[in-house]
Scaffold this active site. Structure first.
Site, short mmCIF file in Angstrom:
data_model
loop_
_atom_site.label_atom_id
_atom_site.label_comp_id
_atom_site.label_asym_id
_atom_site.label_seq_id
_atom_site.Cartn_x
_atom_site.Cartn_y
_atom_site.Cartn_z
N CYS A 7 114.14 28.97 -60.99
CA CYS A 7 113.13 29.71 -60.24
C CYS A 7 111.85 29.78 -61.06
O CYS A 7 111.90 29.70 -62.29
CB CYS A 7 113.61 31.12 -59.97
N GLU A 22 102.58 9.65 -68.43
CA GLU A 22 103.95 9.23 -68.55
C GLU A 22 104.02 7.73 -68.28
O GLU A 22 103.23 7.22 -67.53
CB GLU A 22 104.78 9.97 -67.50
N CYS A 66 105.08 13.61 -72.74
CA CYS A 66 104.72 14.97 -72.34
C CYS A 66 104.95 15.87 -73.55
O CYS A 66 105.32 15.38 -74.63
CB CYS A 66 105.57 15.41 -71.15
N GLY A 119 101.10 18.26 -77.29
CA GLY A 119 100.66 19.64 -77.52
C GLY A 119 101.74 20.57 -78.00
O GLY A 119 101.64 21.14 -79.07
N SER A 120 102.82 20.71 -77.21
CA SER A 120 103.82 21.71 -77.60
C SER A 120 104.87 21.09 -78.50
O SER A 120 105.22 19.91 -78.36
CB SER A 120 104.47 22.33 -76.37
N HIS A 161 111.91 13.65 -71.48
CA HIS A 161 112.73 14.35 -70.49
C HIS A 161 114.21 14.17 -70.76
O HIS A 161 115.04 14.77 -70.11
CB HIS A 161 112.37 13.87 -69.09
N1 GLN Z 1 100.16 20.60 -73.48
C1 GLN Z 1 101.33 20.86 -72.70
C2 GLN Z 1 102.57 20.72 -73.57
O1 GLN Z 1 102.52 19.94 -74.48
C3 GLN Z 1 101.44 19.92 -71.53
C4 GLN Z 1 102.64 20.19 -70.69
C5 GLN Z 1 102.64 19.46 -69.38
O2 GLN Z 1 101.89 18.55 -69.17
N2 GLN Z 1 103.52 19.81 -68.49
O3 GLN Z 1 103.58 21.35 -73.33
ZN ZN Z 2 103.16 16.46 -69.20
#
Ligand code: GLN
Ligand code: ZN
Length: 768
Positions: A523, A672, A733, A439-440, A701
């Site tokens: 935070c 994941e 992710c 997505g992002s 990550h």
């Molecule tokens: N769609 C979100 C992204 O791609 C999913 C983020 C997540 O699962 N933490 O950032």
């Molecule tokens: Zn994710």
């Protein structure tokens, strides 16, 4: 006399002073002594604030430069070998190396693992154990901080993480190793700490044993008996044993049999346990009533607490009762008074850590017979509770009638999975092993400064929108160019996957300074769900439609799921969480439908937090999973069978909840898995998972860019478990924390790895 006490106070400082000092120290901008001065200043303020509030007992050693479990590791000299530590006490460099890893020249030491502290969003550093491990007294922190407070004129009750909790929260490379075998080795060090505290003038010590609210093996219960015999005998200190985050259930008799002087119980999460406790409590044991919510931001309703506290006082007498927060106030924002520009209606219903101190004191004074002196406060509390019960800011008729009208059929797609698959294949025309991302795309400096400029009024809406359009268009062009099959718009307009939606929904409030420690210097500032949730207008349709207008390939609509929005917010406590979640689910359902009407064919609903919402006790799992899965289905089931619903979860331990994952009835799930080399797919294999799945082949990550053969190997491994018609190819992710220099080559290689595997499959099965 009934007194007010506290178990722990936020350590980040009202303006995140700790974060700033830590980060400047890590980047070499300030010296260790400056960091330590900043830390001492926070402690000094915390003690001053708490004693000024009128508490009878104030904690010390609740402060930490990083984490209280890591502090305990330092106290016990339990530093893993790789950090090369030897010496009397654990120094700052070693301490932070354990927390964050250490790179210098040829040295590249990974950090210790970090994991969630019970069901909070706080993360602790996981202790590492092995057979025959030796320990040594290696940190004078508990004693130093006690003495520091004393010099300030504040007599404190020092806090330690208990030995059984410490051991049970650790891990070992050898899965068969039982950490409790180390108990006898760490008890002498605890004994030494207690003796030093006593010598320094302490009278009480608070020892936290939250594992008592978990399902425990009999061996763990025995360990408690052994540990506390020994700790009680070690010094003349009185021990307050603290439990929190749930009820003691079958561990209650264990807790009540320990030779300690006081027991603290969580009566916010588990009010019903009070009766059993009062029935079985041994003579002379002091009871600390955790009645002020340490996990949430709401004012207490004194009237609702009244009977409970009165009953306890009646049974045990006022001298054996203390009034306390349910757990450390670490998990609440620091001070509501710092919110200078905040919705006044909502404000009157809130209490942050600082305000909770006042609540504790008012309650204790009311029960000490001082009602006249606190009459105004009691009256204000009643007024706030009354307005919260009735306010039309909170209760919406429309929402109530909509949630009441939810029917079973709304939780079901219009066709079974197998039929949907056929429709979708026809509708989408995707190749085997379709490639996509989560997505992002990178939230670069450009993206952040464009947003900041717009927010500060330095650029116009038109300028900001134009910026976003360009970012989306560039990303679509790039995705087409490298040959991804299912595209995304990139989420450039979003700060955060929950906040973005919360800001567009009714029923949410936002703070400016409501920060809560997540780990170390990090935070979070969760939104506050104060009222009925509803959607005013479409939230994502514009940008998704725009992205789709640029390409013939399908663009995935990208939404955050109801359970995740709930989990990552402070949730109202005046109705069951499941009700609040259902309201959010209906709002997301409308958005899903709007996306369909716009012509979007694939919609992803992220449920990153579904698993972390699992209750602490197994026996409570099914109830939670039932409503959580129902809410996901309510949000996703309102569209026609051709629409392909995806979900994404950022973890891969599904063994114990695979039935619930299947019950979500998503057409495609991405998870994941690359770090575990696909091992974790076994759960799906064993379960014969029916739908499609994209186990991440690129670990986002880490800044490392994986090679193409590596991803190809991972896909081959996945094909041992899934049929080729089930498999998707995607990263682990979202890519927002990465740079384009990492993302471009990684995703290109991912696409060509997928092509290689497709070619291999085609070669193995020549068409007739
Ligand atoms: N769609 C979100 C992204 O791609 C999913 C983020 C997540 O699962 N933490 O950032
Ligand atoms: Zn994710």
């Amino acid at each position: 006399m009934v007194v007010a006490t506290n178990l722990g106070y936020p350590r980040i400082g009202p303006r995140r002073e700790l974060k700033r000092a830590l980060e400047r120290y890590w980047s070499g901008k300030i010296a260790a002594s400056d960091l330590l001065d900043a830390a001492a200043a926070i402690r000094r303020d915390n003690w001053a604030t708490q004693s000024a509030a009128g508490l009878s007992s104030v904690p010390s050693n609740d402060f930490s430069l990083y984490d209280q479990i890591l502090d305990t590791t330092a106290m016990l000299g339990a530093v893993p070998k790789r950090y090369g530590w030897s010496g009397e006490t654990v120094d700052l460099t070693t301490y932070f190396a354990m927390a964050r890893g250490h790179q210098e020249g040829d040295v590249d030491l990974p950090a210790m693992e970090m994991t969630k502290w019970f069901d909070t969003n706080y993360h602790y550093i996981v202790p590492e154990f092995h057979a025959g491990q030796s320990f040594q007294f290696a940190s004078t922190k508990p004693v130093d901080e006690f003495s520091e407070a004393r010099e300030q004129g504040v007599a404190t009750r020092p806090v330690l993480v208990g030995p059984v909790t410490y051991l049970l929260l650790g891990k070992s490379d050898d899965e068969a190793f039982d950490p409790l075998t180390l108990l006898d080795s760490i008890l002498p060090i605890y004994a030494e700490v207690l003796q030093r505290l006593e010598a320094a003038g302490a009278e009480w010590v608070q020892i936290d044993e939250p594992v008592l609210v978990l399902d425990l093996e009999p061996a763990a219960r025995d360990a408690f008996a052994r540990a506390y015999e020994s700790l009680t005998a070690a010094s003349g200190l009185k021990i307050l044993l603290t439990t929190y985050f749930g009820d003691l259930r079958e561990n209650l008799s264990t807790a009540l049999a320990l030779p300690v002087h006081g027991l603290h119980v969580d009566l916010v999460r588990a009010p019903d346990q009070l009766d059993d406790i009062l029935t079985d409590i041994p003579d002379g044991l002091l009871l600390s009533l955790g009645v002020i919510d340490g996990r949430n931001v709401w004012k207490a309703d004194f009237r609702a607490l009244n009977d409970r506290i009165a009953t306890a006082i009646d049974r045990l007498g006022p001298d054996r009762i203390q009034i306390a927060p349910s757990c450390s106030l670490l998990h609440t924002p620091v001070d509501l008074d710092l919110e200078t520009d905040f919705d006044p209606d909502v404000r009157q219903w809130l209490a942050f850590a600082r305000q909770k101190l006042d609540e504790l004191v008012v309650l204790s004074r009311a029960f000490a017979g001082d009602t006249d002196a606190v009459a105004a406060e009691l009256q204000a509390n009643r007024a706030a509770a009354g307005s919260r019960a009735e306010s039309d800011r909170i209760h919406s008729r429309t929402v109530a009638s909509r949630t009441a009208a939810v029917t079973e059929s709304m939780l079901h797609r219009a066709a079974e999975y197998e039929d949907r698959r056929a429709f979708q294949n026809e509708h989408l025309e995707l190749p085997l092993l379709p490639t996509t991302t989560i997505g992002s795309f990178p939230q670069t400096g450009d993206v952040r400064s464009a947003r900041a400029a717009f927010k500060r009024g330095k650029s116009t809406r038109e300028e900001y929108d134009a910026f976003l359009r360009t970012a989306i268009e560039d990303s679509i062009r790039w995705q087409e160019e490298i040959g991804l099959d299912v595209l995304v718009h990139g989420e450039f307009e979003r700060t955060d996957m929950v906040e973005y939606f919360a800001q567009k929904l009714n029923g949410f409030a936002f703070t400016k300074r409501g920060w809560v420690q997540s780990y170390g210097s990090r935070c979070v500032r969760p939104p506050i769900i104060y009222g009925d949730v509803s959607r005013e207008d479409p939230m994502t349709v514009e940008w998704t439609r725009y992205a789709q207008s640029l390409t013939d390939r399908p663009v995935k609509g990208m939404l955050t799921g109801p359970v995740t929005i709930l989990q990552w917010s402070f949730v109202r406590d005046d109705q069951p969480e499941s009700d609040t979640c259902r309201q959010i689910a209906l709002a997301i359902r409308d958005e899903v439908r709007d996306l369909e009407w716009t012509g979007i064919k694939i919609i992803q609903i992220d449920e990153a937090a579904l698993r972390e919402g699992l209750p602490l006790r197994r026996a409570d799992w099914d109830k939670y999973l039932d409503w959580a899965v129902a809410c996901f289905r309510l949000s996703s089931s309102g569209v026609s069978p051709e629409i392909q619903v995806h979900t994404h979860m950022c973890y891969s331990e599904f063994n114990d909840i695979i039935h619930a994952i299947t019950a979500m009835d998503a057409d495609v799930i991405s998870i994941e898995s690359s770090r575990s080399k696909m091992e974790l797919l076994d759960a799906f294999a064993a379960y014969d998972y029916p739908a499609e799945i994209g186990p991440g082949v690129y670990d986002i990550h880490s800044p490392r860019v994986p090679g193409e053969p590596e991803m190809e190997d991972l896909l081959d491994l996945a094909l041992d478990v899934f049929s080729s018609r089930q498999l998707w190819v995607n990263p682990d992710c979202g890519l927002k924390t990465r740079t384009w220099d990492e993302v471009r080559p990684a995703v290109e290689r991912m696409v060509s790895a997928a092509q290689k595997v497709r070619d291999k499959l085609a070669a193995a099965q020549p068409s007739a």
